[in-house]
Design a protein around this motif. Sequence first.
Motif, PDB file in Angstrom:
ATOM      1  N   UNK A  21      -5.589  14.291   4.868  1.00 14.98           N
ATOM      2  CA  UNK A  21      -6.803  15.105   4.848  1.00 14.98           C
ATOM      3  C   UNK A  21      -7.320  15.198   3.420  1.00 14.98           C
ATOM      4  N   UNK A  22      -8.627  15.436   3.277  1.00 12.09           N
ATOM      5  CA  UNK A  22      -9.225  15.500   1.948  1.00 12.09           C
ATOM      6  C   UNK A  22      -8.506  16.525   1.074  1.00 12.09           C
ATOM      7  N   UNK A  23      -8.176  17.672   1.670  1.00  9.98           N
ATOM      8  CA  UNK A  23      -7.545  18.749   0.915  1.00  9.98           C
ATOM      9  C   UNK A  23      -6.167  18.406   0.388  1.00  9.98           C
ATOM     10  N   UNK A  24      -5.554  17.338   0.917  1.00  8.79           N
ATOM     11  CA  UNK A  24      -4.218  16.953   0.452  1.00  8.79           C
ATOM     12  C   UNK A  24      -4.249  16.246  -0.902  1.00  8.79           C
ATOM     13  N   UNK A  25      -5.450  15.829  -1.329  1.00  5.20           N
ATOM     14  CA  UNK A  25      -5.564  15.131  -2.608  1.00  5.20           C
ATOM     15  C   UNK A  25      -5.644  16.161  -3.725  1.00  5.20           C
ATOM     16  N   UNK A  26      -4.526  16.396  -4.384  1.00  2.22           N
ATOM     17  CA  UNK A  26      -4.440  17.421  -5.417  1.00  2.22           C
ATOM     18  C   UNK A  26      -4.871  16.917  -6.789  1.00  2.22           C
ATOM     19  N   UNK A  27      -4.651  15.641  -7.037  1.00  4.59           N
ATOM     20  CA  UNK A  27      -4.985  15.067  -8.340  1.00  4.59           C
ATOM     21  C   UNK A  27      -5.763  13.770  -8.123  1.00  4.59           C
ATOM     22  N   UNK A  28      -7.099  13.863  -7.944  1.00  3.42           N
ATOM     23  CA  UNK A  28      -7.901  12.670  -7.633  1.00  3.42           C
ATOM     24  C   UNK A  28      -7.767  11.564  -8.676  1.00  3.42           C
ATOM     25  N   UNK A  29      -7.706  11.929  -9.962  1.00  2.00           N
ATOM     26  CA  UNK A  29      -7.615  10.915 -11.011  1.00  2.00           C
ATOM     27  C   UNK A  29      -6.333  10.095 -10.876  1.00  2.00           C
ATOM     28  N   UNK A  30      -5.224  10.757 -10.587  1.00  3.32           N
ATOM     29  CA  UNK A  30      -3.957  10.056 -10.415  1.00  3.32           C
ATOM     30  C   UNK A  30      -3.975   9.187  -9.160  1.00  3.32           C
ATOM     31  N   UNK A  31      -4.504   9.741  -8.072  1.00  5.10           N
ATOM     32  CA  UNK A  31      -4.584   8.968  -6.828  1.00  5.10           C
ATOM     33  C   UNK A  31      -5.480   7.744  -7.004  1.00  5.10           C
ATOM     34  N   UNK A  32      -6.550   7.904  -7.767  1.00  2.00           N
ATOM     35  CA  UNK A  32      -7.459   6.775  -8.003  1.00  2.00           C
ATOM     36  C   UNK A  32      -6.750   5.661  -8.770  1.00  2.00           C
ATOM     37  N   UNK A  33      -5.928   6.020  -9.742  1.00  3.42           N
ATOM     38  CA  UNK A  33      -5.142   5.026 -10.473  1.00  3.42           C
ATOM     39  C   UNK A  33      -4.270   4.221  -9.511  1.00  3.42           C
ATOM     40  N   UNK A  34      -3.666   4.906  -8.558  1.00  2.00           N
ATOM     41  CA  UNK A  34      -2.810   4.219  -7.582  1.00  2.00           C
ATOM     42  C   UNK A  34      -3.616   3.255  -6.715  1.00  2.00           C
ATOM     43  N   UNK A  35      -4.810   3.669  -6.332  1.00  2.00           N
ATOM     44  CA  UNK A  35      -5.657   2.811  -5.490  1.00  2.00           C
ATOM     45  C   UNK A  35      -6.017   1.532  -6.233  1.00  2.00           C
ATOM     46  N   UNK A  36      -6.442   1.669  -7.492  1.00  2.54           N
ATOM     47  CA  UNK A  36      -6.798   0.480  -8.269  1.00  2.54           C
ATOM     48  C   UNK A  36      -5.570  -0.399  -8.549  1.00  2.54           C
ATOM     49  N   UNK A  37      -4.433   0.221  -8.733  1.00  2.00           N
ATOM     50  CA  UNK A  37      -3.209  -0.559  -8.936  1.00  2.00           C
ATOM     51  C   UNK A  37      -2.883  -1.357  -7.666  1.00  2.00           C
ATOM     52  N   UNK A  38      -3.123  -0.774  -6.514  1.00  2.00           N
ATOM     53  CA  UNK A  38      -2.894  -1.474  -5.243  1.00  2.00           C
ATOM     54  C   UNK A  38      -3.780  -2.704  -5.150  1.00  2.00           C
ATOM     55  N   UNK A  39      -5.038  -2.570  -5.545  1.00  2.00           N
ATOM     56  CA  UNK A  39      -5.951  -3.720  -5.534  1.00  2.00           C
ATOM     57  C   UNK A  39      -5.454  -4.816  -6.470  1.00  2.00           C
TER      58      UNK A  39
ATOM     59  N   UNK B 127       0.833  -1.204   0.000  1.00  2.00           N
ATOM     60  CA  UNK B 127       0.000   0.000   0.000  1.00  2.00           C
ATOM     61  C   UNK B 127       0.870   1.257   0.000  1.00  2.00           C
ATOM     62  N   UNK B 128       1.904   1.255   0.814  1.00  2.00           N
ATOM     63  CA  UNK B 128       2.788   2.425   0.914  1.00  2.00           C
ATOM     64  C   UNK B 128       3.547   2.640  -0.392  1.00  2.00           C
ATOM     65  N   UNK B 129       3.932   1.539  -1.035  1.00  2.00           N
ATOM     66  CA  UNK B 129       4.717   1.651  -2.265  1.00  2.00           C
ATOM     67  C   UNK B 129       3.884   2.092  -3.457  1.00  2.00           C
ATOM     68  N   UNK B 130       2.610   1.680  -3.507  1.00  2.00           N
ATOM     69  CA  UNK B 130       1.789   1.958  -4.695  1.00  2.00           C
ATOM     70  C   UNK B 130       0.889   3.179  -4.539  1.00  2.00           C
ATOM     71  N   UNK B 131       0.461   3.486  -3.308  1.00  2.00           N
ATOM     72  CA  UNK B 131      -0.427   4.631  -3.090  1.00  2.00           C
ATOM     73  C   UNK B 131       0.404   5.838  -2.640  1.00  2.00           C
ATOM     74  N   UNK B 132       1.402   6.183  -3.427  1.00  2.00           N
ATOM     75  CA  UNK B 132       2.389   7.188  -3.028  1.00  2.00           C
ATOM     76  C   UNK B 132       1.776   8.569  -2.800  1.00  2.00           C
ATOM     77  N   UNK B 133       0.813   8.941  -3.646  1.00  2.00           N
ATOM     78  CA  UNK B 133       0.248  10.288  -3.526  1.00  2.00           C
ATOM     79  C   UNK B 133      -0.635  10.438  -2.297  1.00  2.00           C
ATOM     80  N   UNK B 134      -0.989   9.320  -1.671  1.00  2.00           N
ATOM     81  CA  UNK B 134      -1.854   9.359  -0.488  1.00  2.00           C
ATOM     82  C   UNK B 134      -1.092   9.116   0.804  1.00  2.00           C
ATOM     83  N   UNK B 135       0.186   8.889   0.713  1.00  2.00           N
ATOM     84  CA  UNK B 135       0.932   8.420   1.871  1.00  2.00           C
ATOM     85  C   UNK B 135       1.734   9.513   2.590  1.00  2.00           C
ATOM     86  N   UNK B 136       1.385  10.762   2.407  1.00  2.00           N
ATOM     87  CA  UNK B 136       2.161  11.849   2.988  1.00  2.00           C
ATOM     88  C   UNK B 136       2.070  11.965   4.490  1.00  2.00           C
ATOM     89  N   UNK B 137       1.016  11.432   5.086  1.00  2.00           N
ATOM     90  CA  UNK B 137       0.809  11.633   6.522  1.00  2.00           C
ATOM     91  C   UNK B 137       0.563  10.317   7.264  1.00  2.00           C
TER      92      UNK B 137
END
Length: 375
Positions: A130-148, A105-115
């Motif tokens: 925090x919700x506001x930390x998500x600057x690029x939802x489309x990119x972060x979503x790609x990482x989430x699906x890649x993690x799955x 999870x830490x390796x693939x969800x990089x854009x979400x792992x700041x905190x």
Amino acid sequence: MSIVTNPFIASGKIPAELFCDRKDESKRLIQSLTNGANVVLMSPRRVGKTQLIYHCFDKPEIKDHYITIFVDILRTSSFQEFTYEFGKAVFNTLATKGQKMQKLAIATMKSLMGNITIDPATMLPTFGLAIGNIQNPAYSLEEIFRTLELAGKKCIVAIDEFQQITNYPEKNIEAILRTHIQELSNSVFIFAGSERQLLEEMFLESSRPFYNSADIQSIDIIAEEKYSEFVQYHFNKNDKKIANDTISHVYHLFEGNTYYNQKTFREAFAQTAQGETCSLETVDNSINLMIKEADHLYSEKLSRLSLPQKELLYAIANEGRAQKITSGAFIRKHQLSSTSSVQQAIKKLLALGLVSTSSSEYFIADQLMYLWLRK
């Protein structure tokens, strides 16, 4: 004295031994999921849809072979919030599955792992974004699906109140999600929701991205006979009694709504001593207590409505099941202002979920609120 556990659970996870019926629904849902099918699970609100999902997740056929992830998006209002809730659910689930999953999870969800922080009680990493930390939802979503996809074990993802994505200001969310989901090779999804019409449009209209992409399953209220047997069994098991007529009174008052049935009998069970019979007065007192406790909440909801919206809400409550609400006869009967006013008001009441519609009838969506309005 031994402490008697109240068997009527209205919230939280329900142990299998206190779960009422749903054998056919459970069998069908498990069969679809274990055979690789996505499922649309539709039901009215508060009849046990979410509990059914958790119940099936605990069955050996799923628990022993799948990673199960549950995310509720009812309170989300944008793509950014969806990505946040989805990412949090995936990360928090994988964090409990051992160091290998944590590292993935830490390796693939990089854009979400700041905190990421470590919970001192469990020594597990926690999702501190925090919700506001998500600057690029489309990119972060790609990482989430890649993690799955890289999880190494089959996943079942349940997204509750899935129809909420149709309310987002972004208009291409269905297509984005459909593209990601159809590319996954090791995950199936439950798209659960309480707005039947919206879900049917999403999955049964040929112009929509999710057309024909999932099995459609609908659950209704538990049959009165089954629920009555359930109540009788647990009262008798604890040396208490209750008449079938008393159970039927509550069941029909709430139109079989599981949540309010359980809340009523939970209070009535607590008020009935061992060796005694739960009376009709006892259950009515329980219901009146529920109405009293909800007074502030419902008053607050009404305070946000305009006068025409309030007047229409009361008119529908007085009818029980209201038809032809824009007709002259209905408007005159309830002293409403005009057809255009009713049209505008009903749009708002439907959008807020205060009123539901079925077969050209309008009714109060929340049975307890209906009783409160009638009082």
